[in-house]
Design a protein around this motif. Structure first.
Motif, PDB file in Angstrom:
ATOM      1  N   SER A  79      25.781 -22.403 -17.303  1.00  0.00           N
ATOM      2  CA  SER A  79      25.412 -20.982 -17.208  1.00  0.00           C
ATOM      3  C   SER A  79      24.883 -20.398 -18.500  1.00  0.00           C
ATOM      4  CB  SER A  79      26.638 -20.158 -16.830  1.00  0.00           C
ATOM      5  OG  SER A  79      27.144 -20.581 -15.632  1.00  0.00           O
ATOM      6  N   GLU A  80      25.473 -20.798 -19.625  1.00  0.00           N
ATOM      7  CA  GLU A  80      25.075 -20.131 -20.873  1.00  0.00           C
ATOM      8  C   GLU A  80      23.589 -20.304 -21.136  1.00  0.00           C
ATOM      9  OE1 GLU A  80      27.895 -22.683 -23.319  1.00  0.00           O
ATOM     10  OE2 GLU A  80      26.088 -22.724 -24.576  1.00  0.00           O
ATOM     11  N   VAL A  81      23.047 -21.460 -20.767  1.00  0.00           N
ATOM     12  CA  VAL A  81      21.614 -21.722 -20.971  1.00  0.00           C
ATOM     13  C   VAL A  81      20.796 -20.809 -20.063  1.00  0.00           C
ATOM     14  CG1 VAL A  81      19.790 -23.459 -20.690  1.00  0.00           C
ATOM     15  CG2 VAL A  81      22.029 -24.130 -21.615  1.00  0.00           C
ATOM     16  N   THR A  82      21.136 -20.802 -18.780  1.00  0.00           N
ATOM     17  CA  THR A  82      20.349 -20.057 -17.788  1.00  0.00           C
ATOM     18  C   THR A  82      20.475 -18.549 -18.002  1.00  0.00           C
ATOM     19  OG1 THR A  82      21.006 -21.854 -16.326  1.00  0.00           O
ATOM     20  CG2 THR A  82      19.815 -20.021 -15.327  1.00  0.00           C
ATOM     21  N   ILE A  83      21.656 -18.096 -18.318  1.00  0.00           N
ATOM     22  CA  ILE A  83      21.868 -16.655 -18.503  1.00  0.00           C
ATOM     23  C   ILE A  83      21.099 -16.151 -19.720  1.00  0.00           C
ATOM     24  CG2 ILE A  83      23.605 -14.891 -19.096  1.00  0.00           C
ATOM     25  CD1 ILE A  83      25.542 -16.454 -17.233  1.00  0.00           C
ATOM     26  N   LYS A  84      21.065 -16.950 -20.777  1.00  0.00           N
ATOM     27  CA  LYS A  84      20.306 -16.545 -21.962  1.00  0.00           C
ATOM     28  C   LYS A  84      18.827 -16.354 -21.606  1.00  0.00           C
ATOM     29  CE  LYS A  84      18.990 -18.864 -25.599  1.00  0.00           C
ATOM     30  NZ  LYS A  84      18.978 -20.136 -26.245  1.00  0.00           N
ATOM     31  N   LEU A  85      18.303 -17.292 -20.821  1.00  0.00           N
ATOM     32  CA  LEU A  85      16.895 -17.201 -20.423  1.00  0.00           C
ATOM     33  C   LEU A  85      16.661 -15.973 -19.536  1.00  0.00           C
ATOM     34  CD1 LEU A  85      16.240 -20.990 -19.674  1.00  0.00           C
ATOM     35  CD2 LEU A  85      15.441 -19.682 -21.658  1.00  0.00           C
ATOM     36  N   LEU A  86      17.582 -15.713 -18.631  1.00  0.00           N
ATOM     37  CA  LEU A  86      17.441 -14.544 -17.750  1.00  0.00           C
ATOM     38  C   LEU A  86      17.493 -13.249 -18.561  1.00  0.00           C
ATOM     39  CD1 LEU A  86      19.707 -15.641 -14.749  1.00  0.00           C
ATOM     40  CD2 LEU A  86      17.247 -15.204 -14.626  1.00  0.00           C
ATOM     41  N   GLN A  87      18.433 -13.160 -19.491  1.00  0.00           N
ATOM     42  CA  GLN A  87      18.559 -11.947 -20.313  1.00  0.00           C
ATOM     43  C   GLN A  87      17.285 -11.694 -21.109  1.00  0.00           C
ATOM     44  OE1 GLN A  87      22.361 -12.894 -22.400  1.00  0.00           O
ATOM     45  NE2 GLN A  87      22.884 -10.808 -21.869  1.00  0.00           N
ATOM     46  N   GLN A  88      16.773 -12.767 -21.732  1.00  0.00           N
ATOM     47  CA  GLN A  88      15.535 -12.629 -22.521  1.00  0.00           C
ATOM     48  C   GLN A  88      14.406 -12.109 -21.649  1.00  0.00           C
ATOM     49  OE1 GLN A  88      14.737 -16.508 -24.109  1.00  0.00           O
ATOM     50  NE2 GLN A  88      16.057 -16.208 -25.892  1.00  0.00           N
ATOM     51  N   ALA A  89      14.269 -12.714 -20.470  1.00  0.00           N
ATOM     52  CA  ALA A  89      13.168 -12.337 -19.570  1.00  0.00           C
ATOM     53  C   ALA A  89      13.326 -10.900 -19.085  1.00  0.00           C
ATOM     54  CB  ALA A  89      13.106 -13.311 -18.394  1.00  0.00           C
ATOM     55  N   MET A  90      14.551 -10.482 -18.845  1.00  0.00           N
ATOM     56  CA  MET A  90      14.777  -9.101 -18.395  1.00  0.00           C
ATOM     57  C   MET A  90      14.357  -8.120 -19.485  1.00  0.00           C
ATOM     58  SD  MET A  90      18.441  -9.561 -16.446  1.00  0.00           S
ATOM     59  CE  MET A  90      18.634  -7.927 -15.765  1.00  0.00           C
ATOM     60  N   LEU A  91      14.761  -8.404 -20.694  1.00  0.00           N
ATOM     61  CA  LEU A  91      14.426  -7.507 -21.800  1.00  0.00           C
ATOM     62  C   LEU A  91      12.929  -7.463 -22.046  1.00  0.00           C
ATOM     63  CD1 LEU A  91      17.343  -8.416 -24.201  1.00  0.00           C
ATOM     64  CD2 LEU A  91      16.949  -6.199 -23.109  1.00  0.00           C
ATOM     65  N   GLU A  92      12.302  -8.645 -22.010  1.00  0.00           N
ATOM     66  CA  GLU A  92      10.870  -8.716 -22.289  1.00  0.00           C
ATOM     67  C   GLU A  92      10.038  -8.012 -21.222  1.00  0.00           C
ATOM     68  OE1 GLU A  92      11.215 -12.957 -24.644  1.00  0.00           O
ATOM     69  OE2 GLU A  92       9.949 -12.856 -22.841  1.00  0.00           O
ATOM     70  N   SER A  93      10.548  -7.952 -20.008  1.00  0.00           N
ATOM     71  CA  SER A  93       9.759  -7.407 -18.893  1.00  0.00           C
ATOM     72  C   SER A  93       9.508  -5.911 -19.045  1.00  0.00           C
ATOM     73  CB  SER A  93      10.476  -7.642 -17.569  1.00  0.00           C
ATOM     74  OG  SER A  93      11.577  -6.753 -17.463  1.00  0.00           O
ATOM     75  N   GLY A  94      10.454  -5.203 -19.654  1.00  0.00           N
ATOM     76  CA  GLY A  94      10.344  -3.750 -19.732  1.00  0.00           C
ATOM     77  C   GLY A  94      10.640  -3.059 -18.409  1.00  0.00           C
ATOM     78  N   ASN A  95      10.903  -3.829 -17.365  1.00  0.00           N
ATOM     79  CA  ASN A  95      11.201  -3.251 -16.051  1.00  0.00           C
ATOM     80  C   ASN A  95      12.709  -3.032 -15.921  1.00  0.00           C
ATOM     81  OD1 ASN A  95      10.911  -2.373 -13.399  1.00  0.00           O
ATOM     82  ND2 ASN A  95       9.865  -4.219 -12.678  1.00  0.00           N
ATOM     83  N   ASP A  96      13.111  -2.327 -14.870  1.00  0.00           N
ATOM     84  CA  ASP A  96      14.548  -2.154 -14.639  1.00  0.00           C
ATOM     85  C   ASP A  96      14.961  -2.614 -13.238  1.00  0.00           C
ATOM     86  OD1 ASP A  96      13.322  -0.163 -13.230  1.00  0.00           O
ATOM     87  OD2 ASP A  96      14.419   1.495 -14.139  1.00  0.00           O
ATOM     88  N   LYS A  97      14.012  -3.257 -12.505  1.00  0.00           N
ATOM     89  CA  LYS A  97      14.317  -3.758 -11.152  1.00  0.00           C
ATOM     90  C   LYS A  97      13.970  -5.242 -11.086  1.00  0.00           C
ATOM     91  CE  LYS A  97      11.644  -0.923  -8.769  1.00  0.00           C
ATOM     92  NZ  LYS A  97      11.102  -0.361  -7.535  1.00  0.00           N
ATOM     93  N   PHE A  98      14.942  -6.056 -10.770  1.00  0.00           N
ATOM     94  CA  PHE A  98      14.749  -7.494 -10.852  1.00  0.00           C
ATOM     95  C   PHE A  98      15.162  -8.224  -9.583  1.00  0.00           C
ATOM     96  CE2 PHE A  98      15.573  -5.813 -15.056  1.00  0.00           C
ATOM     97  CZ  PHE A  98      14.484  -6.310 -15.762  1.00  0.00           C
ATOM     98  N   LEU A  99      14.321  -9.201  -9.221  1.00  0.00           N
ATOM     99  CA  LEU A  99      14.692 -10.185  -8.215  1.00  0.00           C
ATOM    100  C   LEU A  99      15.102 -11.415  -8.990  1.00  0.00           C
ATOM    101  CD1 LEU A  99      11.470  -9.906  -6.038  1.00  0.00           C
ATOM    102  CD2 LEU A  99      13.725  -8.923  -5.471  1.00  0.00           C
ATOM    103  N   ILE A 100      16.361 -11.770  -8.924  1.00  0.00           N
ATOM    104  CA  ILE A 100      16.815 -12.971  -9.625  1.00  0.00           C
ATOM    105  C   ILE A 100      16.939 -14.083  -8.582  1.00  0.00           C
ATOM    106  CG2 ILE A 100      18.594 -13.986 -11.072  1.00  0.00           C
ATOM    107  CD1 ILE A 100      18.917 -11.437 -12.500  1.00  0.00           C
ATOM    108  N   ASP A 101      15.991 -15.009  -8.662  1.00  0.00           N
ATOM    109  CA  ASP A 101      15.761 -16.022  -7.617  1.00  0.00           C
ATOM    110  C   ASP A 101      16.407 -17.354  -8.025  1.00  0.00           C
ATOM    111  OD1 ASP A 101      14.467 -18.278  -6.445  1.00  0.00           O
ATOM    112  OD2 ASP A 101      12.451 -17.548  -6.843  1.00  0.00           O
ATOM    113  N   GLY A 102      17.272 -17.876  -7.150  1.00  0.00           N
ATOM    114  CA  GLY A 102      17.907 -19.171  -7.426  1.00  0.00           C
ATOM    115  C   GLY A 102      19.063 -19.076  -8.397  1.00  0.00           C
TER     116      GLY A 102
END
Ligand SMILES: Nc1ncnc2c1ncn2[C@@H]1O[C@H](COP(=O)(O)OP(=O)(O)O)[C@@H](O)[C@H]1O
Ligand SMILES: Nc1ccn([C@@H]2O[C@H](COP(=O)(O)OP(=O)(O)O)[C@@H](O)[C@H]2O)c(=O)n1
Ligand SMILES: [Mg+2]
Length: 205
Positions: A79-102
């Motif tokens: 999880s630590e690997v995948t969650i780090k990637l998800l967090q980075q992508a969320m921040l970089e997107s600038g959006n506040d609505k996310f579909l987290i797939d898989g």
């Protein structure tokens, strides 16, 4: 508009403004295909955990070999690997609505994401599809993926039943699962998806 600020630990503990929908379903159930449609109609940002892990391999990261080996075996990356990637992508997107797939694909994914981000999903979209249909789709996906071969597909089906279905059951017990019959055509499935997302249409750009 989300002010995607991190706290000192680099997580979202202090920020409750994110809308997250987890998109789950077996391999080949159509998660990526339908997420692309949802993005176009409802203004969400699509984050595929598998795509982020594959990009991490390509980037030459020190975890690349480990991730590649896990994906080849159909196993779930820590999880630590995948969650780090998800967090980075969320921040970089600038959006506040996310579909987290898989993601979350197992109990460890689920508990760690909740612990680290304090984000509770709005709901879980579950694409329900037979293994026969998913197998056909994966064998003709033609994206050059190392895991779209019959041997790895069988392993992924087993991991889905043993590790991912319990996560769906967890959210079902909380009344958070919207189940879709994903065995139909892309357009028919999207009609059902649209009905579920219609409350969000007013917020779309
Ligand atoms: N409803 C559908 N009917 C037939 N083929 C589909 C459908 N949805 C997706 N596909 C195809 O099946 C394959 C797997 O879809 P994908 O969206 O990548 O699924 P997942 O992300 O759940 O593994 C792709 O080649 C896609 O074009
Ligand atoms: N939360 C996740 C998601 C994917 N993965 C890995 O990435 C692989 C491919 O995931 P994916 O979501 O792209 O696969 P599909 O369900 O789209 O076919 C999985 O079989 C796992 O090996 C993971 O380890 N943890
Ligand atoms: Mg996918």
């Amino acid at each position: 508009m989300g002010s995607a600020t991190k706290d000192v630990n680099g997580n979202f503990a202090a920020d409750k403004k994110f809308v997250v929908v987890f998109v789950l379903g077996g391999p080949g159930s159509g998660k990526g295909t339908q997420c692309a449609n949802i993005v176009q109609h409802f203004g969400f940002t699509h984050l595929s955990a598998g795509d982020l892990l594959r990009a991490e391999i390509k980037s030459g990261s020190e975890n690349g070999t480990m991730i590649q080996n896990m994906i080849k075996e159909g196993k779930i990356v820590p999880s630590e690997v995948t969650i780090k990637l998800l967090q980075q992508a969320m921040l970089e997107s600038g959006n506040d609505k996310f579909l987290i797939d898989g993601f979350p694909r197992n109990e460890e994914n689920r508990a760690a994401f909740e612990h680290v981000t304090k984000i509770e999903p709005e709901f879980v979209l579950f694409f329900d599809c037979s293994e026969e249909e998913m197998e056909q789709r994966l064998l003709s996906r033609n994206q050059g993926r190392v895991d779209d071969n019959i041997e790895t597909i069988r392993k992924r089906f087993r991991v889905f039943v043993e590790s991912s279905i319990p996560v769906i059951e967890y959210y079902k017990a909380k009344g958070k699962v919207s189940k879709i019959d994903a065995g139909k055509s892309v357009d028919e499935v999207f009609e059902d998806v649209k009905a579920i997302f219609s409350p969000y249409s007013a917020q779309a750009a």
